[in-house]
Design an enzyme around this catalytic site. Structure first.
Site, PDB file in Angstrom:
ATOM      1  N   PRO A  35      11.093 -17.426 -53.873  1.00 21.54           N
ATOM      2  CA  PRO A  35       9.995 -18.138 -53.226  1.00 21.54           C
ATOM      3  C   PRO A  35      10.430 -19.133 -52.171  1.00 21.54           C
ATOM      4  O   PRO A  35      11.415 -19.859 -52.340  1.00 21.54           O
ATOM      5  CB  PRO A  35       9.295 -18.851 -54.389  1.00 21.54           C
ATOM      6  N   ASN A  36       9.648 -19.142 -51.102  1.00 15.61           N
ATOM      7  CA  ASN A  36       9.773 -20.088 -49.986  1.00 15.61           C
ATOM      8  C   ASN A  36      10.958 -19.812 -49.067  1.00 15.61           C
ATOM      9  O   ASN A  36      11.103 -20.472 -48.045  1.00 15.61           O
ATOM     10  CB  ASN A  36       9.823 -21.546 -50.491  1.00 15.61           C
ATOM     11  N   ARG A  40      11.113 -24.605 -42.873  1.00 15.49           N
ATOM     12  CA  ARG A  40      11.138 -25.422 -44.074  1.00 15.49           C
ATOM     13  C   ARG A  40      12.333 -26.381 -44.078  1.00 15.49           C
ATOM     14  O   ARG A  40      13.483 -25.933 -44.013  1.00 15.49           O
ATOM     15  CB  ARG A  40      11.283 -24.447 -45.245  1.00 15.49           C
ATOM     16  N   TYR A  80      18.053 -26.978 -45.065  1.00 12.85           N
ATOM     17  CA  TYR A  80      18.343 -25.539 -45.041  1.00 12.85           C
ATOM     18  C   TYR A  80      18.765 -24.998 -43.675  1.00 12.85           C
ATOM     19  O   TYR A  80      19.067 -23.810 -43.551  1.00 12.85           O
ATOM     20  CB  TYR A  80      17.119 -24.758 -45.548  1.00 12.85           C
ATOM     21  N   ASN A  84      19.375 -15.497 -54.209  1.00 14.70           N
ATOM     22  CA  ASN A  84      18.896 -16.874 -54.124  1.00 14.70           C
ATOM     23  C   ASN A  84      17.510 -16.894 -54.748  1.00 14.70           C
ATOM     24  O   ASN A  84      16.527 -16.466 -54.119  1.00 14.70           O
ATOM     25  CB  ASN A  84      18.851 -17.353 -52.666  1.00 14.70           C
ATOM     26  N   ALA A 119      13.302 -21.879 -56.341  1.00 16.22           N
ATOM     27  CA  ALA A 119      12.939 -22.771 -57.449  1.00 16.22           C
ATOM     28  C   ALA A 119      12.874 -22.039 -58.795  1.00 16.22           C
ATOM     29  O   ALA A 119      12.999 -22.675 -59.850  1.00 16.22           O
ATOM     30  CB  ALA A 119      11.614 -23.467 -57.152  1.00 16.22           C
ATOM     31  N   HIS A 152      15.406 -22.682 -61.620  1.00 17.10           N
ATOM     32  CA  HIS A 152      15.402 -23.833 -62.516  1.00 17.10           C
ATOM     33  C   HIS A 152      14.538 -23.642 -63.764  1.00 17.10           C
ATOM     34  O   HIS A 152      14.633 -24.431 -64.693  1.00 17.10           O
ATOM     35  CB  HIS A 152      14.960 -25.080 -61.735  1.00 17.10           C
ATOM     36  N   ASP A 189      15.984 -13.043 -68.005  1.00 15.66           N
ATOM     37  CA  ASP A 189      16.000 -11.862 -68.876  1.00 15.66           C
ATOM     38  C   ASP A 189      16.157 -10.581 -68.069  1.00 15.66           C
ATOM     39  O   ASP A 189      16.810  -9.632 -68.525  1.00 15.66           O
ATOM     40  CB  ASP A 189      14.715 -11.799 -69.713  1.00 15.66           C
ATOM     41  N   GLU A 245      24.722 -15.685 -58.115  1.00 14.23           N
ATOM     42  CA  GLU A 245      23.693 -16.707 -57.838  1.00 14.23           C
ATOM     43  C   GLU A 245      24.140 -17.524 -56.626  1.00 14.23           C
ATOM     44  O   GLU A 245      25.271 -18.019 -56.607  1.00 14.23           O
ATOM     45  CB  GLU A 245      23.566 -17.624 -59.056  1.00 14.23           C
ATOM     46  N   HIS A 279      22.954 -20.607 -53.641  1.00 11.12           N
ATOM     47  CA  HIS A 279      22.037 -21.614 -53.099  1.00 11.12           C
ATOM     48  C   HIS A 279      22.610 -22.095 -51.780  1.00 11.12           C
ATOM     49  O   HIS A 279      23.824 -22.317 -51.664  1.00 11.12           O
ATOM     50  CB  HIS A 279      21.882 -22.792 -54.065  1.00 11.12           C
ATOM     51  N   SER A 315      21.765 -25.051 -50.393  1.00  8.46           N
ATOM     52  CA  SER A 315      22.023 -26.487 -50.548  1.00  8.46           C
ATOM     53  C   SER A 315      22.899 -26.726 -51.775  1.00  8.46           C
ATOM     54  O   SER A 315      23.015 -25.855 -52.650  1.00  8.46           O
ATOM     55  CB  SER A 315      20.699 -27.236 -50.693  1.00  8.46           C
ATOM     56  N   ARG A 321      21.164 -33.009 -55.375  1.00 10.42           N
ATOM     57  CA  ARG A 321      19.739 -33.199 -55.082  1.00 10.42           C
ATOM     58  C   ARG A 321      18.990 -33.689 -56.333  1.00 10.42           C
ATOM     59  O   ARG A 321      19.592 -34.258 -57.222  1.00 10.42           O
ATOM     60  CB  ARG A 321      19.168 -31.894 -54.505  1.00 10.42           C
ATOM     61  N   ARG A 372      16.860 -29.877 -60.074  1.00  9.70           N
ATOM     62  CA  ARG A 372      17.652 -28.797 -59.466  1.00  9.70           C
ATOM     63  C   ARG A 372      19.048 -28.670 -60.094  1.00  9.70           C
ATOM     64  O   ARG A 372      19.805 -27.766 -59.761  1.00  9.70           O
ATOM     65  CB  ARG A 372      17.798 -29.023 -57.958  1.00  9.70           C
TER      66      ARG A 372
HETATM   67  C1  DQA Z   1      17.654 -23.284 -53.127  1.00 11.70           C
HETATM   68  C2  DQA Z   1      17.642 -24.557 -53.980  1.00 11.70           C
HETATM   69  C3  DQA Z   1      16.419 -24.575 -54.890  1.00 11.70           C
HETATM   70  O1  DQA Z   1      16.426 -25.769 -55.668  1.00 11.70           O
HETATM   71  C4  DQA Z   1      15.161 -24.544 -54.058  1.00 11.70           C
HETATM   72  O2  DQA Z   1      14.022 -24.522 -54.899  1.00 11.70           O
HETATM   73  C5  DQA Z   1      15.136 -23.433 -53.074  1.00 11.70           C
HETATM   74  C6  DQA Z   1      16.363 -23.111 -52.348  1.00 11.70           C
HETATM   75  C7  DQA Z   1      18.829 -23.289 -52.104  1.00 11.70           C
HETATM   76  O3  DQA Z   1      19.059 -22.262 -51.496  1.00 11.70           O
HETATM   77  O4  DQA Z   1      19.463 -24.333 -51.903  1.00 11.70           O
HETATM   78  O5  DQA Z   1      14.105 -22.830 -52.796  1.00 11.70           O
HETATM   79  O6  DQA Z   1      17.846 -22.159 -53.980  1.00 11.70           O
END
Ligand code: DQA
Length: 143
Positions: A10-11, A18, A23, A74, A77, A80, A87, A98, A100, A102, A107, A111
């Site tokens: 998401p996002n 954003r 980012y 990635n 959110a 978390h 699963d 995994e 990220h 950031s 942070r 997170r």
């Molecule tokens: C993220 C870090 C997450 O906490 C956040 O919700 C994101 C992006 C990152 O790429 O740093 O959407 O996964």
């Protein structure tokens, strides 16, 4: 040629707009183009998928079983708190890295917890778009 899935939650479709201070200003499309170019140098083919919906991400993770050798993920959110995604990763016998952009540990407190780390092969965080390339590199050693 090995084939991997670069999966975004998401996002992450909002990259470029954003929180550019966190980012960066690159869009997801331009980052994906760079990942594809980098992966080619590693002799790896990439598919790309992004969704804002938990169930769609779960179904895409299931497709790792038949369609891919591994995944750079990635989860945004969902990292978390999504036990459904955790699963799904532990249901398939394919390596998931995994990532990220950031440094999540520098942070907000919420997170600092990842419910998916334990079922992933490893975690890369804090290198901006390079986190994706490092994920591909890590995967290239193990697939
Ligand atoms: C993220 C870090 C997450 O906490 C956040 O919700 C994101 C992006 C990152 O790429 O740093 O959407 O996964």
């Amino acid at each position: 040629m090995k084939k991997i899935l670069v999966l975004n939650g998401p996002n992450l479709n909002m990259l470029g707009i954003r929180e550019p201070g966190v980012y960066g200003s690159d869009t997801l499309a331009s980052i994906n183009a760079e990942i594809a170019d980098y992966a080619k140098t590693q002799n790896i083919e990439c598919d790309f998928y992004q969704s804002n919906c938990e169930g769609e991400l779960v179904s895409k993770i299931h497709s790792l079983m038949t369609d891919y050798d591994g995944c750079v993920f990635n989860a945004g959110a969902y990292t978390h708190y999504s036990y459904a995604i955790r699963d799904a990763i532990s249901s398939v016998n394919k390596p998931v890295i995994e990532i990220h952009m950031s440094n999540v540990h520098a942070r907000e407190e919420f997170r600092h917890t990842s419910v998916i780390s334990a079922v992933c092969k490893g975690t890369i965080a804090g290198f901006g778009k390079k986190s994706y390339m490092l994920g591909v590199e890590a995967l290239s050693d193990i697939i």
